[in-house]
Design a protein around this motif. Structure first.
Motif, PDB file in Angstrom:
ATOM      1  N   HIS A 126      -4.983  -7.799 -21.283  1.00 58.91           N
ATOM      2  CA  HIS A 126      -3.854  -6.861 -21.283  1.00 58.91           C
ATOM      3  C   HIS A 126      -2.804  -7.263 -22.314  1.00 58.91           C
ATOM      4  N   THR A 179      -5.807  -0.491 -17.677  1.00 60.17           N
ATOM      5  CA  THR A 179      -6.998  -0.689 -16.843  1.00 60.17           C
ATOM      6  C   THR A 179      -6.784  -1.872 -15.910  1.00 60.17           C
ATOM      7  N   ASP A 180      -7.072  -1.657 -14.628  1.00 57.78           N
ATOM      8  CA  ASP A 180      -6.927  -2.706 -13.617  1.00 57.78           C
ATOM      9  C   ASP A 180      -8.275  -3.387 -13.405  1.00 57.78           C
ATOM     10  N   LEU A 204     -16.162  -3.836 -19.161  1.00 58.04           N
ATOM     11  CA  LEU A 204     -15.054  -2.980 -18.728  1.00 58.04           C
ATOM     12  C   LEU A 204     -14.130  -2.600 -19.875  1.00 58.04           C
ATOM     13  N   PHE A 205     -13.821  -3.528 -20.762  1.00 51.99           N
ATOM     14  CA  PHE A 205     -12.787  -3.300 -21.769  1.00 51.99           C
ATOM     15  C   PHE A 205     -13.285  -2.971 -23.169  1.00 51.99           C
ATOM     16  N   GLU A 256      -5.607   2.291 -23.472  1.00 52.52           N
ATOM     17  CA  GLU A 256      -6.476   2.420 -22.290  1.00 52.52           C
ATOM     18  C   GLU A 256      -6.675   1.058 -21.628  1.00 52.52           C
ATOM     19  N   ALA A 257      -6.897   0.046 -22.441  1.00 55.10           N
ATOM     20  CA  ALA A 257      -7.123  -1.303 -21.908  1.00 55.10           C
ATOM     21  C   ALA A 257      -5.884  -1.805 -21.176  1.00 55.10           C
ATOM     22  N   LYS A 268     -12.582   0.392 -25.468  1.00 57.39           N
ATOM     23  CA  LYS A 268     -11.384   1.130 -25.060  1.00 57.39           C
ATOM     24  C   LYS A 268     -10.333   1.028 -26.155  1.00 57.39           C
TER      25      LYS A 268
END
Length: 140
Positions: A132, A101-102, A89-90, A97-98, A93
């Motif tokens: 995060h 991101t949820d 997912l991360f 952006e990261a 990025k």
């Protein structure tokens, strides 16, 4: 090598049986490259996980805007797969952006939120919070 997050999401849509989904998550964890011993450090250890989890975040500045590069590991097979989902997912990025991101929304979309134990759900939140926090720090 991990497939892109969109491929992982598509694969989850085709797998209806939860035992098969768990096996897929474990396979994703097996696809992670080994984390070097020196990165199994207290600095990389994620607090709040029942299992041991290590995340190493760095920036790749080789092409234009800096991009996150993540590596990770866990001592539990299913959790290593959850680490792999986070990386898919991360990784790649930008820090901005990261930070926006949820990650837990992904777990909900995949149906994992309702099938994970409360301890594992807390671990997922701890991993997402750590990423995060580090992304915001790296963005500064």
């Amino acid at each position: 090598m991990l497939p892109p997050i969109n491929t992982i999401i598509e694969n989850f849509e085709f797998i209806e049986d939860w035992e098969e989904r768990y096996r897929y998550v474990i396979e994703l964890g097996r696809a992670l490259p080994p984390l070097p011993d020196e990165l199994h450090s207290e600095a990389n250890k994620v607090q709040g996980c029942a299992s041991q989890v290590w995340l190493d975040l760095g920036l790749d500045r080789s092409e234009g805007e800096p991009r996150l590069r993540l590596r990770g590991d866990s001592d539990a097979h299913i959790v290593r797969g959850l680490v792999a989902l986070m990386i898919a997912l991360f990784d790649g990025k930008t820090p901005r952006e990261a930070a926006g991101t949820d990650a837990f929304a992904l777990y909900a979309k995949l149906g994992l939120a309702e099938h994970l134990t409360p301890q594992r759900s807390n671990g997922v939140r701890a991993m997402a919070d750590r990423i995060h926090r580090d992304a915001v720090r790296l963005a500064a």
